[in-house]
Design a protein around this motif. Structure first.
Motif, short mmCIF file in Angstrom:
data_model
loop_
_atom_site.label_atom_id
_atom_site.label_comp_id
_atom_site.label_asym_id
_atom_site.label_seq_id
_atom_site.Cartn_x
_atom_site.Cartn_y
_atom_site.Cartn_z
N ILE A 222 -7.03 3.48 17.18
CA ILE A 222 -5.83 2.66 17.05
C ILE A 222 -4.61 3.41 17.56
N LEU A 223 -4.49 4.69 17.21
CA LEU A 223 -3.37 5.48 17.72
C LEU A 223 -3.41 5.59 19.24
N GLY A 224 -4.60 5.76 19.79
CA GLY A 224 -4.74 5.82 21.25
C GLY A 224 -4.32 4.52 21.92
N GLY B 256 -2.54 7.73 6.64
CA GLY B 256 -2.59 7.52 8.09
C GLY B 256 -2.48 6.05 8.46
N TYR B 257 -3.24 5.20 7.78
CA TYR B 257 -3.19 3.77 8.09
C TYR B 257 -1.85 3.16 7.71
N LEU B 258 -1.23 3.63 6.65
CA LEU B 258 0.10 3.15 6.28
C LEU B 258 1.12 3.50 7.36
N LEU B 259 1.06 4.72 7.86
CA LEU B 259 1.99 5.12 8.92
C LEU B 259 1.74 4.35 10.21
N VAL B 260 0.48 4.08 10.51
CA VAL B 260 0.17 3.29 11.71
C VAL B 260 0.67 1.86 11.55
N ALA B 261 0.50 1.29 10.36
CA ALA B 261 1.00 -0.07 10.12
C ALA B 261 2.52 -0.13 10.26
N LEU B 262 3.21 0.88 9.74
CA LEU B 262 4.66 0.93 9.89
C LEU B 262 5.05 1.13 11.36
N PHE B 263 4.24 1.86 12.11
CA PHE B 263 4.52 2.05 13.53
C PHE B 263 4.34 0.74 14.30
N ILE B 264 3.32 -0.04 13.93
CA ILE B 264 3.14 -1.35 14.56
C ILE B 264 4.31 -2.27 14.23
N LEU B 265 4.78 -2.20 12.99
CA LEU B 265 5.96 -2.96 12.60
C LEU B 265 7.18 -2.50 13.40
N GLU B 266 7.26 -1.23 13.69
CA GLU B 266 8.35 -0.68 14.50
C GLU B 266 8.30 -1.25 15.92
N ILE B 267 7.10 -1.35 16.49
CA ILE B 267 6.96 -1.90 17.84
C ILE B 267 7.33 -3.38 17.84
N ILE B 268 6.93 -4.11 16.81
CA ILE B 268 7.32 -5.51 16.71
C ILE B 268 8.83 -5.62 16.58
N GLY B 269 9.44 -4.72 15.85
CA GLY B 269 10.89 -4.71 15.69
C GLY B 269 11.63 -4.45 16.98
N GLU B 270 11.00 -3.74 17.91
CA GLU B 270 11.64 -3.49 19.20
C GLU B 270 11.75 -4.76 20.03
N PHE B 271 10.81 -5.68 19.86
CA PHE B 271 10.80 -6.90 20.65
C PHE B 271 11.40 -8.10 19.91
N SER B 272 11.71 -7.94 18.65
CA SER B 272 12.24 -9.04 17.84
C SER B 272 13.72 -8.84 17.60
N SER B 273 14.45 -9.93 17.58
CA SER B 273 15.89 -9.83 17.30
C SER B 273 16.19 -9.99 15.82
N THR B 274 15.23 -10.44 15.02
CA THR B 274 15.48 -10.67 13.59
C THR B 274 15.02 -9.54 12.70
N ILE B 275 14.19 -8.65 13.18
CA ILE B 275 13.61 -7.61 12.34
C ILE B 275 13.84 -6.25 13.01
N ASP B 276 14.20 -5.29 12.23
CA ASP B 276 14.31 -3.91 12.71
C ASP B 276 13.11 -3.14 12.21
N GLY B 277 12.75 -2.11 12.92
CA GLY B 277 11.65 -1.28 12.48
C GLY B 277 12.03 -0.40 11.31
N VAL B 278 11.05 0.03 10.56
CA VAL B 278 11.29 0.85 9.38
C VAL B 278 11.81 2.22 9.78
N TYR B 279 11.17 2.83 10.76
CA TYR B 279 11.60 4.17 11.19
C TYR B 279 13.00 4.13 11.77
N TYR B 280 13.31 3.09 12.53
CA TYR B 280 14.64 2.95 13.12
C TYR B 280 15.70 2.77 12.03
N THR B 281 15.38 1.95 11.04
CA THR B 281 16.33 1.70 9.96
C THR B 281 16.60 2.97 9.15
#
Length: 103
Positions: free
Chosen positions: A79-81, A18-43
């Protein structure tokens, strides 16, 4: 005795998932706002709803299976909420900024 340890192990593994998936989801949100990084789920082409559903299930397993991991499962739900609240606020801000809601 063995059943108690098995429940504890399953609970901790599900918390880790669960925490791994949440961490990847946070990385995905950061990827939405960053031009240099894409999110894992999107990729990988994975829709966001499937990992979040698995995270909710894994936190629920950890919450109800073992008393020792109950508080960590509850923190995971919080955290999910907060992530869902952030997404809802960003959608409302996007609607207001684009002027879709108004006339």
């Amino acid at each position: 005795m063995c059943v108690i340890k098995t429940k504890s192990i399953i609970s901790r593994v599900s918390l880790g998932i669960g925490y791994l998936l949440v961490a990847l989801f946070i990385l995905e949100i950061i990827g939405e706002f960053s031009s240099t990084i894409d999110g894992v789920y999107y990729t990988l082409g994975i829709p966001w709803r499937y990992p979040m559903f698995i995270a909710i299930i894994s936190f629920a397993i950890a919450l109800f299976l073992d008393n020792g991991t109950r508080k960590y499962g509850m923190i995971g739900f919080i955290i999910l909420g907060l992530i869902f609240l952030f997404i809802a606020v960003m959608i409302v801000v996007a609607i207001v900024v684009m002027g879709i809601a108004g006339g």
